[in-house]
Design a protein around this motif. Structure first.
Motif, PDB file in Angstrom:
ATOM      1  N   MET A 211     -13.851  14.757   0.569  1.00 14.57           N
ATOM      2  CA  MET A 211     -15.157  13.998   0.827  1.00 14.57           C
ATOM      3  C   MET A 211     -15.703  13.328  -0.579  1.00 14.57           C
ATOM      4  SD  MET A 211     -15.465  14.254   3.973  1.00 14.57           S
ATOM      5  CE  MET A 211     -17.059  13.003   3.976  1.00 14.57           C
ATOM      6  N   ALA A 212     -15.324  14.030  -1.553  1.00 10.89           N
ATOM      7  CA  ALA A 212     -15.779  13.798  -2.820  1.00 10.89           C
ATOM      8  C   ALA A 212     -14.533  12.595  -3.601  1.00 10.89           C
ATOM      9  CB  ALA A 212     -15.871  14.759  -3.637  1.00 10.89           C
ATOM     10  N   GLY A 213     -14.958  12.292  -4.875  1.00 11.30           N
ATOM     11  CA  GLY A 213     -14.025  11.341  -5.438  1.00 11.30           C
ATOM     12  C   GLY A 213     -12.756  11.919  -6.287  1.00 11.30           C
ATOM     13  N   VAL A 214     -13.094  13.267  -6.333  1.00 14.46           N
ATOM     14  CA  VAL A 214     -12.088  13.753  -7.149  1.00 14.46           C
ATOM     15  C   VAL A 214     -10.550  13.632  -6.816  1.00 14.46           C
ATOM     16  CG1 VAL A 214     -13.179  15.491  -8.505  1.00 14.46           C
ATOM     17  CG2 VAL A 214     -12.765  15.985  -6.082  1.00 14.46           C
ATOM     18  N   ASN A 215      -9.765  13.547  -7.665  1.00 21.36           N
ATOM     19  CA  ASN A 215      -8.144  13.255  -7.365  1.00 21.36           C
ATOM     20  C   ASN A 215      -7.263  13.713  -8.323  1.00 21.36           C
ATOM     21  OD1 ASN A 215      -8.776  11.356  -9.375  1.00 21.36           O
ATOM     22  ND2 ASN A 215      -7.913   9.798  -8.105  1.00 21.36           N
TER      23      ASN A 215
ATOM     24  N   TRP B 290     -11.779  16.985 -12.048  1.00 20.15           N
ATOM     25  CA  TRP B 290     -13.177  17.176 -12.164  1.00 20.15           C
ATOM     26  C   TRP B 290     -14.095  15.783 -12.123  1.00 20.15           C
ATOM     27  CZ3 TRP B 290     -13.461  20.984 -17.094  1.00 20.15           C
ATOM     28  CH2 TRP B 290     -13.045  22.302 -16.777  1.00 20.15           C
TER      29      TRP B 290
ATOM     30  N   THR C 170      -8.878  10.569 -16.867  1.00 19.07           N
ATOM     31  CA  THR C 170      -7.566   9.572 -16.084  1.00 19.07           C
ATOM     32  C   THR C 170      -6.635   9.332 -17.281  1.00 19.07           C
ATOM     33  OG1 THR C 170      -9.412   8.019 -15.440  1.00 19.07           O
ATOM     34  CG2 THR C 170      -7.461   6.991 -15.914  1.00 19.07           C
TER      35      THR C 170
ATOM     36  N   ARG D 273      -5.045   7.678 -13.059  1.00 14.65           N
ATOM     37  CA  ARG D 273      -5.703   6.866 -12.096  1.00 14.65           C
ATOM     38  C   ARG D 273      -7.217   6.987 -12.255  1.00 14.65           C
ATOM     39  NH1 ARG D 273      -3.081   5.888  -7.084  1.00 14.65           N
ATOM     40  NH2 ARG D 273      -1.283   7.135  -7.606  1.00 14.65           N
ATOM     41  N   MET D 274      -7.775   5.937 -11.584  1.00 16.12           N
ATOM     42  CA  MET D 274      -9.006   5.946 -11.590  1.00 16.12           C
ATOM     43  C   MET D 274      -9.815   6.699 -10.753  1.00 16.12           C
ATOM     44  SD  MET D 274     -10.418   3.186 -13.848  1.00 16.12           S
ATOM     45  CE  MET D 274     -11.866   2.417 -13.139  1.00 16.12           C
ATOM     46  N   TYR D 275     -11.162   7.156 -11.244  1.00 19.29           N
ATOM     47  CA  TYR D 275     -11.947   8.209 -10.198  1.00 19.29           C
ATOM     48  C   TYR D 275     -13.280   7.080  -9.607  1.00 19.29           C
ATOM     49  CZ  TYR D 275     -15.833  11.361  -9.531  1.00 19.29           C
ATOM     50  OH  TYR D 275     -16.991  12.264  -9.446  1.00 19.29           O
ATOM     51  N   GLU D 276     -13.296   7.569  -8.487  1.00 24.32           N
ATOM     52  CA  GLU D 276     -14.351   6.669  -7.729  1.00 24.32           C
ATOM     53  C   GLU D 276     -15.184   7.857  -6.869  1.00 24.32           C
ATOM     54  OE1 GLU D 276     -12.288   3.943  -5.135  1.00 24.32           O
ATOM     55  OE2 GLU D 276     -11.091   3.416  -6.894  1.00 24.32           O
ATOM     56  N   PRO D 277     -16.323   7.738  -7.409  1.00 21.98           N
ATOM     57  CA  PRO D 277     -17.246   9.106  -6.684  1.00 21.98           C
ATOM     58  C   PRO D 277     -17.283   8.793  -5.168  1.00 21.98           C
ATOM     59  CG  PRO D 277     -18.363   7.776  -8.181  1.00 21.98           C
ATOM     60  CD  PRO D 277     -16.918   7.410  -8.405  1.00 21.98           C
TER      61      PRO D 277
ATOM     62  N   TYR E 201      -4.801   7.425  -3.423  1.00 21.22           N
ATOM     63  CA  TYR E 201      -5.742   7.845  -4.237  1.00 21.22           C
ATOM     64  C   TYR E 201      -5.265   9.001  -5.170  1.00 21.22           C
ATOM     65  CZ  TYR E 201     -10.598   8.569  -5.835  1.00 21.22           C
ATOM     66  OH  TYR E 201     -11.578   8.723  -6.778  1.00 21.22           O
ATOM     67  N   GLY E 202      -4.008   9.308  -5.247  1.00 21.15           N
ATOM     68  CA  GLY E 202      -3.826  10.373  -5.932  1.00 21.15           C
ATOM     69  C   GLY E 202      -3.910  11.510  -5.295  1.00 21.15           C
ATOM     70  N   ARG E 203      -3.946  11.703  -4.146  1.00 22.35           N
ATOM     71  CA  ARG E 203      -3.796  13.188  -3.761  1.00 22.35           C
ATOM     72  C   ARG E 203      -2.656  13.555  -2.824  1.00 22.35           C
ATOM     73  NH1 ARG E 203     -10.061  12.229  -1.129  1.00 22.35           N
ATOM     74  NH2 ARG E 203     -11.299  12.737  -3.142  1.00 22.35           N
TER      75      ARG E 203
ATOM     76  N   ARG F 298      -9.918  24.063 -10.095  1.00 24.15           N
ATOM     77  CA  ARG F 298      -9.226  23.264 -10.607  1.00 24.15           C
ATOM     78  C   ARG F 298      -8.956  23.008 -11.848  1.00 24.15           C
ATOM     79  NH1 ARG F 298     -12.520  21.235  -6.900  1.00 24.15           N
ATOM     80  NH2 ARG F 298     -13.587  19.597  -8.152  1.00 24.15           N
TER      81      ARG F 298
ATOM     82  N   ASN G 286      -6.190  20.522 -14.499  1.00 24.98           N
ATOM     83  CA  ASN G 286      -6.784  19.625 -15.618  1.00 24.98           C
ATOM     84  C   ASN G 286      -5.853  20.203 -16.763  1.00 24.98           C
ATOM     85  OD1 ASN G 286      -8.763  17.840 -14.952  1.00 24.98           O
ATOM     86  ND2 ASN G 286     -10.423  19.385 -15.406  1.00 24.98           N
TER      87      ASN G 286
ATOM     88  N   TRP H 169      -7.182  18.986  -0.856  1.00 22.19           N
ATOM     89  CA  TRP H 169      -8.391  18.346  -0.937  1.00 22.19           C
ATOM     90  C   TRP H 169      -9.183  18.408   0.551  1.00 22.19           C
ATOM     91  CZ3 TRP H 169     -10.005  17.278  -5.491  1.00 22.19           C
ATOM     92  CH2 TRP H 169      -8.769  16.893  -6.551  1.00 22.19           C
ATOM     93  N   ARG H 170      -8.347  18.274   1.515  1.00 20.64           N
ATOM     94  CA  ARG H 170      -8.788  18.453   3.047  1.00 20.64           C
ATOM     95  C   ARG H 170      -8.109  19.596   4.009  1.00 20.64           C
ATOM     96  NH1 ARG H 170     -11.714  13.493   3.450  1.00 20.64           N
ATOM     97  NH2 ARG H 170     -10.744  12.027   2.139  1.00 20.64           N
TER      98      ARG H 170
ATOM     99  N   ILE I 193      -1.989   1.931 -14.179  1.00 17.12           N
ATOM    100  CA  ILE I 193      -2.549   1.961 -15.278  1.00 17.12           C
ATOM    101  C   ILE I 193      -1.433   2.397 -16.283  1.00 17.12           C
ATOM    102  CG2 ILE I 193      -4.162   2.750 -17.089  1.00 17.12           C
ATOM    103  CD1 ILE I 193      -5.798   3.679 -14.363  1.00 17.12           C
TER     104      ILE I 193
END
Lengths: 471, 255, 720, 184
Positions: A72-76, A81, A401, A410-414, B58-60, B125, B129, B140-141, C709
């Motif tokens: 549900m969050a934008g983390v990827n 984080w 990123t 990759r970009m992060y989108e909240p 989306y990188g998941r 996580r 990192n 993620w889900r 990127i």
């Protein structure tokens, strides 16, 4: 109060300085009590709105997050984080100013601290609560958070003391406990005062909290000793907490994070945002609560402004120090990262951070008149907080990123982080609102003590301020 | 002088093990055709869930192994760099291990690989990192829950019973197919012998049509994998970080 | 009453704790706790907790790779390659690995259905008895010449049975088709071998022993003919012989996966392949001081200009080819998809002959014959399919049976199949999945999935050995499906015209029986049952020695020229998605497997050269409309740095309107842009098509595994 | 308001109310525990005691234990091997389900009791090879009808034994105390 033979200079001094403008004790106490009781319908409207935002933003959204998972969050990958950690660091930063103002200024006997130590200390506790929420939200399985505590269990499993997160947990817990104690100790005399001036459930409430304080000489001695110990002890704790928070990043093997200057850089950053927040709180308290313009005067904004200017310079220094070392190091990944900061799609954040954190404070705070204007200070404080939030945003999702595997950048989108973040902010303000109705936001005894110690003396033709040493 | 035993300091999670390791892999980038057979084989063996178009973009995506490639030059002088299958390097000195506050990612003392203990993971996580190779994937889900993804109701029949099915909030990564290691060792032990070189392979190596992935004991100088990694053109990616990767990439091809 | 807690109570309390912690820590829905059917009569060799392994044959494409399937408590768990199998030697491709996602696909057809040509899968479930009645009536009431069978490339035993059935009833032989063969140019290759060598067999290119390979258009590492086998060939070649690593040069307008692995990629213009081959042949002949025969008229400089490469490059390449120890020229796919494709194929084979590598290690052979001596059945070319569609359209076909192929998706819409089907009175589909064609049937009598079926598949290419690959059920049927062979036999019996086989197994046995008498096989057995058992156990029967056929010396003239494309803005190069193939779109894991070259998942894209994109002002993810001679599709753009600026490429494999939840409504099908333009061999000249490109102004974010990127430097423009 | 509630609770009526609430909570909890701990209903209330007393070894019906992860539950055909020759098969009130299973060719759906969670990979074989007997973990089955776990099979219990057995043997300790031995 005004005497006929008083000099204009003296009148001016009295008007300007709270310490030289004493009121009778009873009147002052009554003013503080009234500020707690005078609750208009506007308060309840704001209260209801904030409560609704908190319920939706914080609790409902968190429930959704827990049920559906962090998707549900934008983390990827690679921004594992996101705003969660941004908010955690931000709130811990905010919480720093409270103790800083209170403890450091108390230790160094800075007199201008007296009316606003309470508001600042509350910020520590309330901020830490939001920080705790933010970091718990970020966990994948928050219902197992208790595994991070060292408790005996049949599996003989313990938390990993190698992990900076474990240090973090210990540091934040220590800080939360210590700062709550430190908030509570100076509160006791005021609670006792309030107990003596209230009836009904309030009386019971204060009676329990005041711990039977009557104001005897012995009690005061004990209280002063305890406060002194805490004031000294909490300073290293405060420094260590934000240093440890910085280690979450500095200990990692990531370009841009692995920096030796991160400890002090984070501490100064925390103070920067914290001071900004204190100013904002003071300006709002002064504007919205009854009689507060007596306690909180422009002299206080002016003094805090000076401190903020110094801290802003310190922040600028550490920022430059961090940047130049990273840049000069020439590591290929770090270079990419720095370039990404400045020229990447979110490069505006980097410039906004510098403008809000350095440029605006330096342009505004050198001027005494501007410094003394609560509304200007409120604006600067808000901008500094935005700047410091952006700084954390740059350090966490934007820096994440760029790593050593360009295939994954990759970009992060909240996503749901936004309502959650708004929820913590609303809850923070809500806690202040509740506190403003329950406890004196101004430490009356401390003001009275200061006023007793201050007097005006004539030396020749000059009127000077003298302070008696009380402790 | 006696060498210092790091375990005396209780450095259990982050222990720097002897340089040689136990299990290792050689990946010949010159042979890799990028065909993705390893990617699918790994997913089928290890119950790796699929995440759908939006999350994947989306990188998941949850692949435990991914095939990287870059470009050099511009048309018409353009070249694709050799395909590079990137998976957990099973570092001897893994950056992911010390940072986990719950000891959910630990070093196996017996198999000398990095373990991910799913049921201990609380989902901070931090390990992901800190992984320089970015090969950890996070649930993620609830991708494996049929209430969330009703296709699972029948697809779950192919789940490998030897591998835990992960739910939301848990980190996961390549395990060198530890279930196969255990099975082979168990069988060998039952028959009273040592595990033979080439007796088993992780799913990726077993599927690889180009024979680009070779797996085995790197502490046994006679094994096929250690003979391969002793060749001159073997590299360890990001070894400058001191991670002691157990996956050796052979670049440049024979001769 | 005792007030101490008894041991049992204590355990209960502790158990509550355990249950709570199981809830808290639960990682389920557990792999172990999948609903399973306990055994009634457990086979002796099956213990709970131990896996059983069955050998069978992959049916994801027709290459016939041997599989070993791990089963556990009646469920298929994992597919591996059969190490003994001559085609794949223990290896598998991505599609083979994902075959279980077909077996346990949530969108399988659960049982016989009265479909009634409804747009979606009908819910009118039937019983198999009713189904049998319907089939029997169809056999009774339809005159044999008004009956038609359309079969897919696999399995062969069904084809054999239907051939017998058709002969038995007196109707026309069944027709087989598969989109892969359309894209591979199989018919063209076989025809070329026929014309050049006088032998109608698929050429076998011995990659493994070559040291310099020039490949024209053949995407042999992706889907072409037998990709696992060719990948092994490339791997062997790369590992080198005597320490010398073989070199692969790929000539293609777009850098395909195969080209991306090649040591050199030479982007020649689409349609110039024949000229380039001919020019190389002439130059090689010159270097070797031999007559160049039919290639004498070709001017290398003109060929280079036509191909859009510098002439020096052509001379250099020819030099290398002439001096290589074991050179090999490979041709297929888009190189043959021109009007003169047959000439291109012949030219390439002739160039091989000129290089003296025909029938030599590292050269060109003809594929081994089927071990049972039966001729390999050739899949229908598009020409033959067009004739078939004509037959359907004319209304002379009353009953059409379809199995194993989805022509509404795999054939260009311009052939008019959808219209033609309306003139067929009854359509019976045996589809396992609700694909486009099955939904247009009157009845669907679903066959088992390949892993639930008996059968065999003749290995047509990919192995030196002659092989008959065996299929056996590895699990009991998951749904209420029925083997089509069984169903047909039963229906014939009920219709009063029985074939002499009691069931599918008996039929297969009758076909395997002749192998018992052959020498030099992978196993022998004294009596039939043992032989059958071993056949299942080994996953087939194959010869142990090399059975490739030596081509005779080439003859005839070859006339190559630049292929003349249709009018249009850009060349269009449709290619089969290396990951999805023609029928992988319903498997979620294949959907999520990134395309090797673009790393795109779950969708269709069009590849555009960056310069072209810049000129047109098109960016990544912009949806554009491609307008071909026969139709238009809308696809998002992938700015692909390794494609000719005059060419657009679109993968084939998506764009389903049915075929289950993972496939339907996803992507676009480029085959519908194509007109049925054919080459001389009857294969589709799909590379002679040109398209126009229009912007739509919409955007669609393609899901890529790669980072834009990190890989393309987006957002880091000034970094370098 | 609050104080009046507290006051009411100290009155007799309040105390009764407190008692009722307390009892409800306790009985709810007891019911919950009971539900969780009731042995599952089996298709046949299988008397282990009788079979063991006849001298049938555990491995006769659960032969997988010496070979691999799962000991296995017998199929009806296995039962029938003996029971078809026995008079009691016709008379016993317990056995109609078995007879029905044989006649209809349907399986008996035994409910596994000794289970570990999905994230634990347990293998019987090495345990038996290490010299453990069935009863070491499964208790005295000879005295049970339907099998019940003699203790909670959780990680602490596993580890206890692993620790005891590997004590003093560093090589074995590495193996037996490794997370990856059971969790993957």
């Amino acid at each position: 109060m005004t005497e006929k033979h008083e000099h204009t200079a003296e009148r001016h001094l009295r008007k300007k300085h709270l310490m030289l403008d004493p009121l009778p004790r009873g009147q002052m106490n009554a003013m503080v009590m009234e500020s707690m009781h005078a609750t208009s319908w506007k308060f309840w409207v704001v209260f209801a709105v904030l409560a609704a935002i908190t319920a939706w933003g914080l609790f409902y959204s968190w429930g959704v997050l827990m049920l559906d998972g962090l998707g549900m969050a934008g983390v990827n990958r690679p921004s594992y984080w996101g705003i969660f950690l941004v908010n955690t660091v931000f709130w811990i930063g905010i919480s720093h100013a409270g103790t800083f103002i209170s403890a450091i200024l108390r230790v160094f006997k800075a007199e201008f601290r007296r009316p606003f130590t309470r508001a600042a200390e509350l910020m520590t506790t309330f901020g830490l609560i939001q920080a705790g929420f933010s970091i718990l939200m970020h966990m994948g399985r928050v219902w197992l958070a208790y595994w991070l505590l060292p408790y005996p269990n049949q599996r003989q499993l313990w938390p990993n003391v190698h992990s900076p997160l474990t240090w973090d947990l210990l540091a934040i817990t220590t800080y939360l406990l210590a700062s709550t104690m430190y908030l509570f100790l100076p509160l006791i005399p005021d609670l006792a005062m309030a107990r003596d001036r209230s009836t009904g459930w309030r009386k019971t409430f204060y009676k329990i909290l005041a711990l039977g304080f009557r104001g005897t000489e012995g009690e005061w001695t004990h209280l002063r000793t305890a406060m002194n110990i805490f004031a000294f002890a909490i300073i290293p704790v405060m420094f260590s907490v934000h240093t440890i928070v910085s280690w979450d990043f500095a200990m990692a093997t990531r370009p841009g994070w692995s920096s030796t200057v991160f400890g002090p850089y984070f501490v100064i950053g925390a103070l920067h945002s914290g001071m900004g927040a204190v100013v904002v709180v003071l300006a709002i308290v002064r504007a919205t609560m009854k009689h507060m313009d007596y306690f909180i005067r422009t002299e206080h904004f002016e003094a805090i402004g000076k401190l903020m200017l110094i801290i802003s310079m310190g922040w600028g220094y550490f920022f430059f120090n961090d940047y130049i070392v990273q840049w000069y190091g020439g590591d290929v990944w770090t270079k990419q990262l720095l370039h990404w900061h400045e020229a990447g799609p979110l490069g505006w954040m980097w410039f906004a951070m510098l403008i809000f954190n350095v440029l605006i404070p330096w342009l505004v705070l050198w001027n005494r008149t501007w410094r003394s204007n609560p509304w200007i200070m409120l604006t600067v404080g808000l901008l500094i907080n935005v700047g410091m939030w952006l700084e954390r945003y740059i350090i966490i999702p934007i820096s994440l990123t760029i790593n050593r595997m360009p295939f994954t950048w990759r970009m992060y989108e909240p996503g749901i982080e936004i309502p959650l973040g708004i929820g913590t902010l609303a809850f923070f303000i809500l806690l202040y609102l509740i506190a403003s109705r329950l406890i004196p936001l101004v430490p009356v005894w401390e003001v009275q003590e200061g006023q007793m110690a201050h007097s005006l003396k004539k030396v020749g033709r000059e009127t000077v301020v003298t302070v008696a040493e009380l402790e | 002088m006696k060498p210092i035993d790091l375990s005396l300091f209780g450095a259990k999670g982050a222990i720097v093990e002897a340089a040689e390791g136990k299990w290792g892999m050689a990946i010949d980038q010159d042979l890799c055709t990028g065909c993705q057979a390893c990617v699918v084989a790994c997913a089928m063996e290890n119950n790796v869930p699929f995440v759908g178009e939006i999350d994947a973009g989306y990188g998941r995506s949850m692949h435990w192994i991914r095939i990287e490639r870059f470009w050099e030059g511009e048309y018409p002088e353009i070249r694709m760099t050799p395909y590079r299958p990137m998976l957990c390097q099973q570092c001897g000195n893994a950056p992911c291990e010390p940072v986990c506050p719950a000891y959910a990612t630990v070093h196996s003392q017996s198999e000398r690989i990095n373990l991910q203990v799913y049921n201990r993971c609380v989902g901070t996580r931090y390990c992901a990192n800190n992984c320089p190779y970015q090969v950890r994937s996070f649930n993620w889900r609830d991708y494996t829950d049929e209430r969330v993804n009703d296709a699972i109701a029948t697809l779950k029949n192919q789940y490998n019973p030897d591998v835990t099915v992960r739910r939301r909030g848990v980190m996961e990564k390549c395990t060198f197919c530890i279930q196969r290691i255990h099975r082979a060792q168990d069988r060998a032990k039952a028959e009273g012998r040592e595990v033979q070189d080439g007796e088993f392979a992780p799913a990726c190596a077993q599927a690889c049509p180009a024979d680009a992935i070779v797996f085995g004991r790197i502490d046994d100088l006679r094994s096929r994998v250690s003979r391969l990694i002793r060749q001159k053109h073997g590299v360890h990616y990001l070894e400058e970080l001191g991670t002691q990767p157990r996956v050796t990439y052979l670049v440049g091809g024979a001769s | 009453m005792s007030n101490t807690i008894s041991r049992r109570d204590f355990l209960k309390l502790a158990g509550l704790g355990a249950a709570t912690s199981a809830v808290l820590t639960g990682c389920g829905p557990a792999a172990k706790y999948v609903t399973r059917q306990p055994y009634f009569d457990m086979p002796e060799y099956t213990y709970h907790g131990e896996s059983t392994y069955y050998a069978t044959t992959c049916r994801e494409c027709a290459a016939g790779c041997g599989l070993i399937v791990r089963t556990f408590q009646g469920r298929a768990i994992k597919v591996e390659g059969n190490p003994a199998h001559p085609v794949n030697r223990g290896k598998t491709c991505a599609r083979g690995q994902a075959t279980l996602q077909g077996l346990y696909n949530p969108d399988r057809i659960p049982g016989p259905i009265r479909q009634g040509r409804a747009g979606a899968l009908s819910r009118q479930v039937m019983t198999w008895d009713e189904a049998l009645d319907i089939l029997a009536k169809l056999f009774q009431n339809t005159p044999a010449d008004q009956m038609a069978f359309l079969l897919g490339p696999a399995p062969d035993h069904l084809y054999d049975l239907v051939v017998e059935l058709a002969a038995h009833l007196g109707g026309p032989a069944p027709i087989r088709f598969g989109a892969l063969s359309l894209f591979e140019g199989r018919t063209t290759l076989i025809q070329a071998a026929q014309e050049l060598f006088g032998q109608a067999a698929l050429p076998f290119f011995d990659l493994a022993s070559a040291d310099l390979v020039f490949s024209f258009g053949a995407n042999f590492l992706e889907t072409w003919i037998s990709p696992v086998s060719y990948t092994r060939g490339l791997s062997t070649m790369r590992k080198g012989r005597d320490g010398r690593r073989g070199i692969l040069v790929q000539f293609e307008a777009r850098m395909s996966q195969t080209a991306s692995v090649a040591d050199e990629w030479i982007p020649i213009r689409l349609g110039s392949e024949g000229l380039v081959i001919a020019a190389l042949a002439r130059l090689v002949a010159e270097v070797q001081g031999r007559p160049a025969d039919s290639f004498q008229e070709v001017t290398p400089d003109e060929a280079a200009t036509a191909a859009d490469i510098p002439p020096e490059m052509l001379y250099h390449l020819a030099d290398r080819l002439a001096t290589a120890a074991r050179p090999l020229v490979l041709v297929g796919g888009s190189a043959l998809a021109h009007r003169n494709g047959l000439q291109v194929a012949k030219a390439a084979l002739a160039l091989n002959a000129l290089l003296g590598n025909v029938g030599r290690e590292g050269g060109v052979f003809l594929s081994p014959p089927a071990p049972d001596g039966a001729p390999h059945s050739r899949l229908a070319s598009v020409q033959e399919m067009a004739a078939f569609v004509q037959r359907l359209a004319s209304g002379t076909v009353k009953t059409l049976f379809i199995h194993g192929v989805n022509p509404l998706f795999e054939l260009p819409a311009s052939l008019g199949l959808a219209e033609a089907l309306k003139n067929v009175e009854t359509i019976v589909s045996f589809a396992t999945f609700p694909d486009e064609t099955a939904l247009q049937a009157d009845y669907i009598f679903p066959d088992h999935h390949g892993l639930e079926s008996f059968g065999y598949q003749r290995v047509m290419a990919g192995a030196k050995e002659a092989a008959l690959s065996g299929l056996q059920p590895v699990v009991s049927p998951f749904h209420d499906t029925r083997a089509t062979v069984d169903l047909l036999l039963a229906a014939l019996a009920q219709a009063g015209r029985p074939l002499p086989y009691s069931d599918e197994f008996a039929f297969i046995q009758s076909k395997i029986r002749p192998l018992m008498t052959l020498a030099g096989g992978s196993f022998t057995a004294p009596e039939e049952h043992t032989f059958m058992a071993l056949f299942q156990q080994h996953g087939g029967w194959w010869t142990l020695n090399d059975m490739r056929q030596q081509p005779s010396s080439p003859r005839g003239r070859i006339a190559v020229a630049m292929a003349a494309p249709e009018d249009g803005e850009f060349y269009l190069l449709p290619f089969v998605s290396p990951v999805l193939g023609e029928a992988g779109a319903n498997k979620p894991w294949l959907q999520e497997t990134p395309d090797p070259t673009t790393t795109v998942m779950w969708n269709t894209w069009v590849e555009i050269n960056p310069k072209t994109a810049k000129k047109l002002g098109i960016k990544n993810d912009e949806v554009v409309r491609l307008i071909g001679p026969a139709g238009a599709i809308e696809v998002p753009v992938y700015v692909y740095p390794a494609i000719r600026p005059d060419t657009l490429a679109v993968p084939f494999g998506q764009g389903h309107t049915a075929y289950g939840r993972f496939a339907a409504g996803r992507g676009a099908n480029p085959i519908n842009l194509l007109l049925p333009i054919l080459n001389e061999a009857g294969d589709l000249a799909f590379a002679d098509v040109k398209v126009r490109l229009e912007k739509t102004g919409r955007k669609y974010s393609l899901s890529r595994l790669e980072s834009r990127i990190g890989v393309y430097g987006e957002g880091l423009e000034e970094a370098h | 308001m609050i104080s009046s509630v507290v006051k009411w609770l100290s009155e007799p009526l309040g105390r009764v109310a407190l008692l009722i609430v307390g009892l409800t909570v306790i009985s709810g909890a007891a019911w919950g525990i009971n539900v969780l701990q009731t042995t599952p209903e089996q298709p046949i209330e299988f008397p282990h005691v009788r079979h063991v007393s006849m001298g049938i070894p555990c491995l006769y019906c659960h032969p997988g234990a010496t070979r691999g992860p799962s000991a296995g539950l017998p199929s009806p055909m296995k039962c029938w091997g003996c029971h078809q020759q026995m008079e009691i098969t016709k008379t016993s009130p317990l056995l109609p389900p078995l007879v029905a299973a044989i006649e209809n060719g349907t399986p008996l759906r035994w409910v596994p009791v000794a289970q570990v969670p999905d994230f634990v990979q347990f293998n019987h074989r090495p345990h038996l090879a290490a010299g453990l007997n069935c009863e070491d973990c499964h208790g005295n089955v000879a005295q049970m009808t339907i099998y019940q776990n003699p203790q909670v099979m959780n990680m602490g219990w596993c580890l206890n034994c692993h620790r005891e057995r590997s004590a003093g043997n560093p090589e074995l300790e590495k193996k037996l105390l490794d997370c990856g031995t059971c969790h993957y």
